[in-house]
Design a protein around this motif. Structure first.
Motif, PDB file in Angstrom:
ATOM      1  N   LYS A  33     -29.724  74.232  10.058  1.00  0.00           N
ATOM      2  CA  LYS A  33     -29.166  74.822   8.840  1.00  0.00           C
ATOM      3  C   LYS A  33     -27.904  74.094   8.359  1.00  0.00           C
ATOM      4  O   LYS A  33     -27.431  74.346   7.264  1.00  0.00           O
ATOM      5  N   TRP A  34     -27.380  73.207   9.160  1.00  0.00           N
ATOM      6  CA  TRP A  34     -26.136  72.531   8.809  1.00  0.00           C
ATOM      7  C   TRP A  34     -26.403  71.205   8.101  1.00  0.00           C
ATOM      8  O   TRP A  34     -27.376  70.521   8.380  1.00  0.00           O
ATOM      9  N   THR A  35     -25.511  70.844   7.227  1.00  0.00           N
ATOM     10  CA  THR A  35     -25.585  69.545   6.560  1.00  0.00           C
ATOM     11  C   THR A  35     -24.222  68.869   6.687  1.00  0.00           C
ATOM     12  O   THR A  35     -23.216  69.521   6.941  1.00  0.00           O
ATOM     13  N   VAL A  36     -24.201  67.567   6.508  1.00  0.00           N
ATOM     14  CA  VAL A  36     -22.945  66.827   6.536  1.00  0.00           C
ATOM     15  C   VAL A  36     -22.783  66.104   5.201  1.00  0.00           C
ATOM     16  O   VAL A  36     -23.763  65.811   4.519  1.00  0.00           O
ATOM     17  N   LYS A  37     -21.544  65.832   4.873  1.00  0.00           N
ATOM     18  CA  LYS A  37     -21.279  65.098   3.648  1.00  0.00           C
ATOM     19  C   LYS A  37     -21.807  63.675   3.800  1.00  0.00           C
ATOM     20  O   LYS A  37     -21.770  63.103   4.893  1.00  0.00           O
ATOM     21  N   PRO A  38     -22.295  63.083   2.710  1.00  0.00           N
ATOM     22  CA  PRO A  38     -22.829  61.719   2.779  1.00  0.00           C
ATOM     23  C   PRO A  38     -21.828  60.707   3.332  1.00  0.00           C
ATOM     24  O   PRO A  38     -22.202  59.799   4.068  1.00  0.00           O
ATOM     25  N   GLU A  39     -20.549  60.886   3.018  1.00  0.00           N
ATOM     26  CA  GLU A  39     -19.524  59.965   3.502  1.00  0.00           C
ATOM     27  C   GLU A  39     -19.421  60.019   5.024  1.00  0.00           C
ATOM     28  O   GLU A  39     -19.274  58.994   5.690  1.00  0.00           O
ATOM     29  N   PHE A  40     -19.496  61.227   5.572  1.00  0.00           N
ATOM     30  CA  PHE A  40     -19.414  61.395   7.017  1.00  0.00           C
ATOM     31  C   PHE A  40     -20.663  60.812   7.687  1.00  0.00           C
ATOM     32  O   PHE A  40     -20.572  60.154   8.721  1.00  0.00           O
ATOM     33  N   GLU A  41     -21.819  61.034   7.085  1.00  0.00           N
ATOM     34  CA  GLU A  41     -23.052  60.471   7.620  1.00  0.00           C
ATOM     35  C   GLU A  41     -22.991  58.950   7.625  1.00  0.00           C
ATOM     36  O   GLU A  41     -23.386  58.312   8.602  1.00  0.00           O
ATOM     37  N   GLN A  42     -22.460  58.354   6.563  1.00  0.00           N
ATOM     38  CA  GLN A  42     -22.314  56.896   6.500  1.00  0.00           C
ATOM     39  C   GLN A  42     -21.372  56.408   7.594  1.00  0.00           C
ATOM     40  O   GLN A  42     -21.604  55.365   8.215  1.00  0.00           O
ATOM     41  N   SER A  43     -20.306  57.159   7.824  1.00  0.00           N
ATOM     42  CA  SER A  43     -19.353  56.794   8.869  1.00  0.00           C
ATOM     43  C   SER A  43     -20.027  56.812  10.245  1.00  0.00           C
ATOM     44  O   SER A  43     -19.840  55.892  11.051  1.00  0.00           O
ATOM     45  N   LEU A  44     -20.817  57.839  10.503  1.00  0.00           N
ATOM     46  CA  LEU A  44     -21.524  57.921  11.783  1.00  0.00           C
ATOM     47  C   LEU A  44     -22.532  56.790  11.934  1.00  0.00           C
ATOM     48  O   LEU A  44     -22.672  56.208  13.017  1.00  0.00           O
ATOM     49  N   MET A  45     -23.230  56.470  10.856  1.00  0.00           N
ATOM     50  CA  MET A  45     -24.206  55.374  10.905  1.00  0.00           C
ATOM     51  C   MET A  45     -23.503  54.033  11.155  1.00  0.00           C
ATOM     52  O   MET A  45     -24.019  53.189  11.889  1.00  0.00           O
ATOM     53  N   ALA A  46     -22.322  53.848  10.571  1.00  0.00           N
ATOM     54  CA  ALA A  46     -21.574  52.617  10.791  1.00  0.00           C
ATOM     55  C   ALA A  46     -21.164  52.493  12.259  1.00  0.00           C
ATOM     56  O   ALA A  46     -21.263  51.414  12.854  1.00  0.00           O
ATOM     57  N   ILE A  47     -20.731  53.600  12.843  1.00  0.00           N
ATOM     58  CA  ILE A  47     -20.357  53.606  14.264  1.00  0.00           C
ATOM     59  C   ILE A  47     -21.577  53.251  15.114  1.00  0.00           C
ATOM     60  O   ILE A  47     -21.497  52.436  16.035  1.00  0.00           O
ATOM     61  N   ARG A  48     -22.704  53.864  14.803  1.00  0.00           N
ATOM     62  CA  ARG A  48     -23.932  53.592  15.550  1.00  0.00           C
ATOM     63  C   ARG A  48     -24.335  52.127  15.444  1.00  0.00           C
ATOM     64  O   ARG A  48     -24.691  51.490  16.443  1.00  0.00           O
ATOM     65  N   ASN A  49     -24.233  51.569  14.252  1.00  0.00           N
ATOM     66  CA  ASN A  49     -24.591  50.161  14.056  1.00  0.00           C
ATOM     67  C   ASN A  49     -23.640  49.231  14.804  1.00  0.00           C
ATOM     68  O   ASN A  49     -24.066  48.225  15.367  1.00  0.00           O
ATOM     69  N   ARG A  50     -22.343  49.563  14.818  1.00  0.00           N
ATOM     70  CA  ARG A  50     -21.379  48.750  15.566  1.00  0.00           C
ATOM     71  C   ARG A  50     -21.703  48.774  17.054  1.00  0.00           C
ATOM     72  O   ARG A  50     -21.630  47.754  17.733  1.00  0.00           O
ATOM     73  N   ARG A  51     -22.059  49.929  17.563  1.00  0.00           N
ATOM     74  CA  ARG A  51     -22.386  50.040  18.991  1.00  0.00           C
ATOM     75  C   ARG A  51     -23.631  49.241  19.328  1.00  0.00           C
ATOM     76  O   ARG A  51     -23.723  48.649  20.405  1.00  0.00           O
ATOM     77  N   LYS A  52     -24.614  49.236  18.411  1.00  0.00           N
ATOM     78  CA  LYS A  52     -25.834  48.459  18.654  1.00  0.00           C
ATOM     79  C   LYS A  52     -25.534  46.974  18.749  1.00  0.00           C
ATOM     80  O   LYS A  52     -26.182  46.252  19.501  1.00  0.00           O
ATOM     81  N   THR A  53     -24.553  46.504  17.987  1.00  0.00           N
ATOM     82  CA  THR A  53     -24.218  45.087  17.994  1.00  0.00           C
ATOM     83  C   THR A  53     -23.184  44.740  19.054  1.00  0.00           C
ATOM     84  O   THR A  53     -22.813  43.587  19.195  1.00  0.00           O
ATOM     85  N   GLY A  54     -22.717  45.747  19.786  1.00  0.00           N
ATOM     86  CA  GLY A  54     -21.755  45.488  20.852  1.00  0.00           C
ATOM     87  C   GLY A  54     -20.312  45.565  20.413  1.00  0.00           C
ATOM     88  O   GLY A  54     -19.402  45.395  21.214  1.00  0.00           O
ATOM     89  N   ASN A  55     -20.068  45.826  19.147  1.00  0.00           N
ATOM     90  CA  ASN A  55     -18.703  45.956  18.648  1.00  0.00           C
ATOM     91  C   ASN A  55     -18.299  47.420  18.741  1.00  0.00           C
ATOM     92  O   ASN A  55     -18.680  48.240  17.918  1.00  0.00           O
TER      93      ASN A  55
END
Length: 66
Positions: A33-55
């Protein structure tokens, strides 16, 4: 393919998948039932992508210096 033809690892994977499917059917997602703001979702995706690349971000040494 029959169960008797599966390897032990294949059987374990099949059981694991079956249990997870059953749990998903029986236990509702408490966050559905919960949603997140698009900006926060983008921030989380950026963190995930950095971790995948080792940064992982700022090193512990940089944090200590700051």
């Amino acid at each position: 393919m029959q169960v008797k033809d599966l390897t032990i690892d294949e059987l374990k994977d099949l059981i694991r998948e079956t249990v997870l499917e059953a749990l998903e059917d029986l236990v509702p997602d408490p966050d559905a039932k919960w949603t997140v703001k698009p900006e926060f979702e983008q921030s989380l995706m950026a963190i995930r992508n950095r971790r995948k690349t080792g940064n992982t971000g700022i090193s512990a040494e940089d944090v200590a210096r700051r």
